[in-house]
Write an enzyme that holds these catalytic residues in place. Structure first.
Site, mmCIF file in Angstrom:
data_model
loop_
_atom_site.group_PDB
_atom_site.id
_atom_site.type_symbol
_atom_site.label_atom_id
_atom_site.label_comp_id
_atom_site.label_asym_id
_atom_site.label_seq_id
_atom_site.Cartn_x
_atom_site.Cartn_y
_atom_site.Cartn_z
ATOM 1 N N HIS A 1 45.108 1.771 -16.247
ATOM 2 C CA HIS A 1 46.628 1.333 -17.062
ATOM 3 C C HIS A 1 47.394 1.744 -16.837
ATOM 4 C CE1 HIS A 1 45.541 5.513 -17.535
ATOM 5 N NE2 HIS A 1 46.557 5.110 -17.661
HETATM 6 C C1 UD1 Z 1 50.458 7.162 -21.622
HETATM 7 C C2 UD1 Z 1 50.677 8.277 -21.036
HETATM 8 C C3 UD1 Z 1 49.681 7.956 -19.313
HETATM 9 C C4 UD1 Z 1 48.057 8.593 -19.410
HETATM 10 C C5 UD1 Z 1 48.012 7.912 -20.506
HETATM 11 C C6 UD1 Z 1 46.243 8.102 -21.226
HETATM 12 C C7 UD1 Z 1 52.995 8.486 -20.844
HETATM 13 C C8 UD1 Z 1 54.735 8.296 -20.261
HETATM 14 N N1 UD1 Z 1 51.843 7.761 -20.213
HETATM 15 O O1 UD1 Z 1 50.511 6.198 -21.003
HETATM 16 O O2 UD1 Z 1 49.992 9.209 -18.593
HETATM 17 O O3 UD1 Z 1 47.825 8.655 -18.289
HETATM 18 O O4 UD1 Z 1 48.369 7.477 -22.035
HETATM 19 O O5 UD1 Z 1 45.517 6.706 -21.472
HETATM 20 O O6 UD1 Z 1 52.914 9.115 -21.683
HETATM 21 N N2 UD1 Z 1 49.112 1.107 -27.014
HETATM 22 C C9 UD1 Z 1 48.234 0.346 -28.080
HETATM 23 N N3 UD1 Z 1 47.987 0.903 -28.657
HETATM 24 C C10 UD1 Z 1 48.080 1.899 -28.552
HETATM 25 C C11 UD1 Z 1 48.695 3.464 -27.444
HETATM 26 C C12 UD1 Z 1 49.826 2.162 -26.623
HETATM 27 O O7 UD1 Z 1 48.189 -1.123 -28.153
HETATM 28 O O8 UD1 Z 1 47.448 3.551 -29.553
HETATM 29 C C13 UD1 Z 1 50.381 -0.256 -26.406
HETATM 30 C C14 UD1 Z 1 51.289 -0.278 -26.383
HETATM 31 O O9 UD1 Z 1 51.334 -1.702 -26.162
HETATM 32 C C15 UD1 Z 1 51.990 0.579 -26.083
HETATM 33 C C16 UD1 Z 1 51.056 0.470 -24.546
HETATM 34 O O10 UD1 Z 1 50.014 0.640 -24.822
HETATM 35 O O11 UD1 Z 1 53.580 0.310 -25.140
HETATM 36 C C17 UD1 Z 1 51.606 2.072 -24.090
HETATM 37 O O12 UD1 Z 1 51.488 3.213 -24.373
HETATM 38 P P1 UD1 Z 1 52.182 5.462 -24.222
HETATM 39 O O13 UD1 Z 1 51.662 5.691 -24.838
HETATM 40 O O14 UD1 Z 1 53.131 4.341 -24.068
HETATM 41 O O15 UD1 Z 1 51.434 4.861 -22.477
HETATM 42 P P2 UD1 Z 1 50.222 4.444 -21.573
HETATM 43 O O16 UD1 Z 1 50.260 3.568 -20.894
HETATM 44 O O17 UD1 Z 1 49.648 4.584 -22.494
HETATM 45 N N1 UDP Z 2 38.031 7.385 -21.619
HETATM 46 C C1 UDP Z 2 37.267 6.735 -23.266
HETATM 47 N N2 UDP Z 2 37.305 5.817 -23.348
HETATM 48 C C2 UDP Z 2 37.751 4.980 -23.005
HETATM 49 C C3 UDP Z 2 38.286 5.351 -21.112
HETATM 50 C C4 UDP Z 2 38.678 6.470 -20.778
HETATM 51 O O1 UDP Z 2 36.750 7.806 -23.792
HETATM 52 O O2 UDP Z 2 37.172 3.837 -22.795
HETATM 53 C C5 UDP Z 2 38.501 8.681 -21.326
HETATM 54 C C6 UDP Z 2 37.862 9.261 -20.964
HETATM 55 O O3 UDP Z 2 36.303 9.369 -20.344
HETATM 56 C C7 UDP Z 2 38.740 10.492 -20.059
HETATM 57 C C8 UDP Z 2 40.007 10.118 -20.700
HETATM 58 O O4 UDP Z 2 39.718 9.074 -21.716
HETATM 59 O O5 UDP Z 2 37.958 11.197 -20.354
HETATM 60 C C9 UDP Z 2 40.973 9.471 -19.620
HETATM 61 O O6 UDP Z 2 41.980 9.273 -20.430
HETATM 62 P P1 UDP Z 2 43.077 7.935 -19.805
HETATM 63 O O7 UDP Z 2 42.588 7.415 -18.714
HETATM 64 O O8 UDP Z 2 43.729 7.121 -20.964
HETATM 65 O O9 UDP Z 2 44.440 8.818 -18.864
HETATM 66 P P2 UDP Z 2 44.445 9.936 -18.022
HETATM 67 O O10 UDP Z 2 43.436 10.904 -17.471
HETATM 68 O O11 UDP Z 2 44.846 8.666 -16.804
HETATM 69 O O12 UDP Z 2 45.824 10.149 -18.299
#
Ligand code: UD1
Ligand code: UDP
Length: 366
Positions: A206
């Protein structure tokens, strides 16, 4: 003592679940949760509140997705209002997301002390949005809860004085230990997906640097597809990655080769991690969870903040520069002998959460 905990993204719900349990055990502490709404799909948010016994947020900002500036700015304004209306004694923030930075900045400007959980992590890659969020949050915070010695050293190098830094261990290890037992009892995911232990690789992707760069996105998924010819690859798909695969016209092809599933709840994720032959990820949390559950990991990034695991052979860095590099690196990892016995106590003893409370009580802002 009144604590406002600011959370908004998936990994923060899991970390806050562990700390919130410890805070609820203290009669003189009242914790309120503020959910920014950064993550909002039921399987990116609500499922964690249900499964992990996280209290209902007192404040739900429903900010949703947008560009970094717009998202962080909207959060900042709304959090400031909450803090003005009901100033807490502490604001607690987690990790390195836009929700983290907004919470820290809003509080610091109002002279409310901020405690940062998972402080001091550095990738030394300032193009990552998370790296900017971490550095700014650490420097805006009064109290820095560091998970590792490396994190402490990073903070000291940036001139943060030692009385503001506490090495408590990794809060995700607390969560893995506590909820690991619950997952073993309650999760049915292996049977639902017809998977046998050791019979598949588990992948998550992601990171913006991978999803938003068409060359890297293509390299990762072409590499995974090649590996899937030998071993099943199960991939709970982050909504960001789903959108990028769709936009690139790759989604149908990838879905035909990999076991793409919706994001899963934490209990099912723990079960999938534990039983995998290999974990392949660009997630920060998943790298460590693989190690906690005794499964080798390949990280599809150029660098990692969790360098200890690379040093001890449990994690391999594999920059996804081409499909062949990804394919060959993953095949090598799948056929490698198990890593050596890990050193003890890399991430503390799974007691990070209980160390938080006395630190909050004892701290006197200067
Ligand atoms: C964010 C964090 C990242 C973290 C990740 C965990 C920032 C800059 N990034 O990244 O550090 O590792 O969360 O998962 O804060 N979207 C949906 N539904 C949701 C959420 C997101 O469809 O419930 C889609 C939207 O298109 C959105 C994109 O995902 O634009 C990115 O979501 P966003 O929260 O901006 O960043 P993440 O990639 O999730
Ligand atoms: N995780 C989850 N379901 C999923 C993918 C990840 O519960 O489908 C959990 C995972 O076990 C870990 C956390 O989400 O505890 C990690 O989140 P993510 O990879 O989104 O973010 P990051 O740690 O890179 O910020």
């Amino acid at each position: 003592m009144r604590i406002l905990t600011v959370i908004g993204a998936r990994p923060q719900f899991i970390k806050a679940a562990a700390v919130s349990r410890a805070l609820r055990a203290e009669p003189d502490i009242a914790e309120s949760l503020l959910h920014t709404g950064q993550h909002y799909d039921p399987m990116m948010s609500a499922v964690f509140f249900q499964e992990l016994d996280i209290p209902e947020p007192a404040y739900h900002l429903n900010i949703g997705s947008s560009s970094h500036g717009a998202q962080t700015g909207r959060m900042l304004e709304a959090i400031e209002q909450v803090l003005r209306d009901a100033p807490p004694d502490w604001v607690l923030v987690y990790g390195d997301t836009n929700s983290t930075l907004a919470g820290a900045l809003a509080a610091a400007k109002l002279h409310i002390p901020v405690a940062h959980m998972e402080a001091g992590l550095r990738s030394f890659n300032r193009r990552m949005p998370e790296e900017l969020n971490r550095i700014l949050t650490d420097h805006a915070s009064a109290l820095l809860f560091a998970p590792t010695e490396t994190a402490v050293a990073n903070l000291r190098r940036e001139g943060i004085t030692s009385e503001r830094i506490v090495l408590i261990g990794d809060i995700m290890y607390d969560a893995a230990r506590h909820f690991g037992a619950v997952a073993a009892r309650d999760s049915r995911i292996l049977a639902q997906l017809d998977l046998s232990p050791g019979g598949y690789a588990l992948a998550t992707i992601h990171r913006a640097e991978n999803t938003d760069d068409p060359k890297r996105l293509h390299a990762i998924f072409a590499g995974l597809k090649a590996v899937a010819e030998d071993a099943a690859v199960v991939l709970p798909l982050h909504p960001r990655t789903r959108k990028c695969l769709l936009d690139a016209g790759l989604l149908d092809d990838v879905a035909g080769c990999l076991r793409l599933i919706e994001p899963v709840g934490y209990l099912d994720m723990v079960m999938l991690e534990r039983s995998a032959r290999l974990v392949v990820t660009d997630s920060g949390g998943v790298q460590k969870e693989a190690f906690f559950h005794g499964v080798p990991c390949v990280t599809l990034r150029d660098e990692t903040e969790w360098t200890e695991l690379v040093d001890c052979g449990w994690n391999r860095l594999l920059p996804p520069v081409s499909a062949n590099a990804v394919r060959d690196g993953l095949r090598a990892a799948l056929s490698a002998p198990p890593p050596p016995s890990p050193p003890d106590g890399l991430y503390g003893g799974g007691q990070a959460a209980v160390r938080v409370v006395p630190c909050l009580r004892a701290f006197r802002p200067r």
